[in-house]
Write a protein that holds these residues in place. Sequence first.
Motif, PDB file in Angstrom:
ATOM      1  N   ASP A 185       0.846  -1.193   0.000  1.00 53.72           N
ATOM      2  CA  ASP A 185       0.000   0.000   0.000  1.00 53.72           C
ATOM      3  C   ASP A 185       0.882   1.244   0.000  1.00 53.72           C
ATOM      4  O   ASP A 185       1.527   1.556   0.997  1.00 53.72           O
ATOM      5  N   GLU A 186       0.929   1.938  -1.119  1.00 52.46           N
ATOM      6  CA  GLU A 186       1.741   3.149  -1.207  1.00 52.46           C
ATOM      7  C   GLU A 186       1.033   4.365  -0.632  1.00 52.46           C
ATOM      8  O   GLU A 186       1.666   5.390  -0.376  1.00 52.46           O
ATOM      9  N   THR A 187      -0.262   4.284  -0.393  1.00 54.23           N
ATOM     10  CA  THR A 187      -1.018   5.442   0.086  1.00 54.23           C
ATOM     11  C   THR A 187      -1.018   5.558   1.605  1.00 54.23           C
ATOM     12  O   THR A 187      -1.276   6.632   2.140  1.00 54.23           O
ATOM     13  N   GLY A 188      -0.755   4.460   2.319  1.00 54.20           N
ATOM     14  CA  GLY A 188      -0.806   4.489   3.779  1.00 54.20           C
ATOM     15  C   GLY A 188      -2.207   4.329   4.346  1.00 54.20           C
ATOM     16  O   GLY A 188      -2.407   4.422   5.558  1.00 54.20           O
ATOM     17  N   GLU A 189      -3.190   4.061   3.477  1.00 54.34           N
ATOM     18  CA  GLU A 189      -4.575   3.951   3.933  1.00 54.34           C
ATOM     19  C   GLU A 189      -4.773   2.789   4.907  1.00 54.34           C
ATOM     20  O   GLU A 189      -5.612   2.845   5.798  1.00 54.34           O
ATOM     21  N   SER A 190      -4.005   1.719   4.744  1.00 60.33           N
ATOM     22  CA  SER A 190      -4.195   0.537   5.580  1.00 60.33           C
ATOM     23  C   SER A 190      -3.310   0.552   6.825  1.00 60.33           C
ATOM     24  O   SER A 190      -3.332  -0.395   7.609  1.00 60.33           O
ATOM     25  N   PHE A 191      -2.562   1.640   7.024  1.00 64.98           N
ATOM     26  CA  PHE A 191      -1.584   1.624   8.114  1.00 64.98           C
ATOM     27  C   PHE A 191      -2.245   1.629   9.481  1.00 64.98           C
ATOM     28  O   PHE A 191      -1.745   1.020  10.429  1.00 64.98           O
ATOM     29  N   THR A 192      -3.381   2.307   9.627  1.00 64.54           N
ATOM     30  CA  THR A 192      -4.067   2.333  10.925  1.00 64.54           C
ATOM     31  C   THR A 192      -4.443   0.926  11.356  1.00 64.54           C
ATOM     32  O   THR A 192      -4.222   0.529  12.505  1.00 64.54           O
ATOM     33  N   ARG A 193      -5.001   0.161  10.440  1.00 63.53           N
ATOM     34  CA  ARG A 193      -5.378  -1.216  10.773  1.00 63.53           C
ATOM     35  C   ARG A 193      -4.142  -2.063  11.081  1.00 63.53           C
ATOM     36  O   ARG A 193      -4.168  -2.899  11.991  1.00 63.53           O
ATOM     37  N   PHE A 194      -3.061  -1.858  10.341  1.00 58.52           N
ATOM     38  CA  PHE A 194      -1.822  -2.581  10.622  1.00 58.52           C
ATOM     39  C   PHE A 194      -1.325  -2.277  12.032  1.00 58.52           C
ATOM     40  O   PHE A 194      -0.944  -3.185  12.779  1.00 58.52           O
ATOM     41  N   LEU A 195      -1.346  -1.011  12.410  1.00 59.12           N
ATOM     42  CA  LEU A 195      -0.857  -0.613  13.726  1.00 59.12           C
ATOM     43  C   LEU A 195      -1.726  -1.189  14.834  1.00 59.12           C
ATOM     44  O   LEU A 195      -1.228  -1.636  15.873  1.00 59.12           O
ATOM     45  N   LEU A 196      -3.022  -1.222  14.610  1.00 62.12           N
ATOM     46  CA  LEU A 196      -3.933  -1.798  15.608  1.00 62.12           C
ATOM     47  C   LEU A 196      -3.694  -3.293  15.767  1.00 62.12           C
ATOM     48  O   LEU A 196      -3.701  -3.825  16.886  1.00 62.12           O
ATOM     49  N   ASN A 197      -3.492  -3.989  14.667  1.00 60.72           N
ATOM     50  CA  ASN A 197      -3.180  -5.416  14.753  1.00 60.72           C
ATOM     51  C   ASN A 197      -1.863  -5.645  15.485  1.00 60.72           C
ATOM     52  O   ASN A 197      -1.735  -6.587  16.276  1.00 60.72           O
TER      53      ASN A 197
END
Length: 220
Positions: A185-197
């Motif tokens: 993901d180059e946009t960073g849109e999924s980073f919040t979910r990654f950090l929560l996991n």
Amino acid sequence: MKKQSVMKCEIEWNILSLSEWNELFGKLPYSTLSQSYSYARAYCALNHLNARWGVIKIDGEIAGVVQVFEVSLLNKLFHSVMIDRGPLWFEGYDTPEVFEAFLKALRKIYPMRMGRKIRLIPEVPNDAQYIGILNKFYRQVSPEGYQTVLIDLRKDLEDLRAGFHSKWRNQLRKAEKSDATFSFDETGESFTRFLLNYKMDQHMKSYRNLPPRHVQRYFQ
């Protein structure tokens, strides 16, 4: 005798648009995840923090950038300031003298006082000169450092694999034989979910983390 000139360091806050900041950030020779905007967006939402984005100038020239997290109570009577794996410097400015000038400028912005806590995890070499500079400004310097590993991903895949420790190569082979899928993901849109996991995994392994009810609330 000619008097030696004093290096002037200034930090200008929030002067760039998001696109301008990302463009400047992309020109850094090396960067860290915790100084990226995507990390700030996820980390601040998760921990109820505010972020500031500073452009560091040395003698009027842009020398680096720094991302700062803050949280305060009772009109900043209680105030926490966090800089993780920063500041980050452009070519030619990653020197002890520039780092010390930055700390002096930072101290003027955030002077030490009762009720204020500053956490600085600097992205600097772990040597006596930098530790000596840190000791000038902060009462407590952790003897436990961290390690930054730089990998040139432009190399051939087999060359990269050959450079791994044998244990890492074994783990990689196991992963390649599994049914795991990966997305980029180059946009960073999924980073919040990654950090929560990641935080939920920390909690399951008994690391200091969010209570389970907070983790569950973010996934509802």
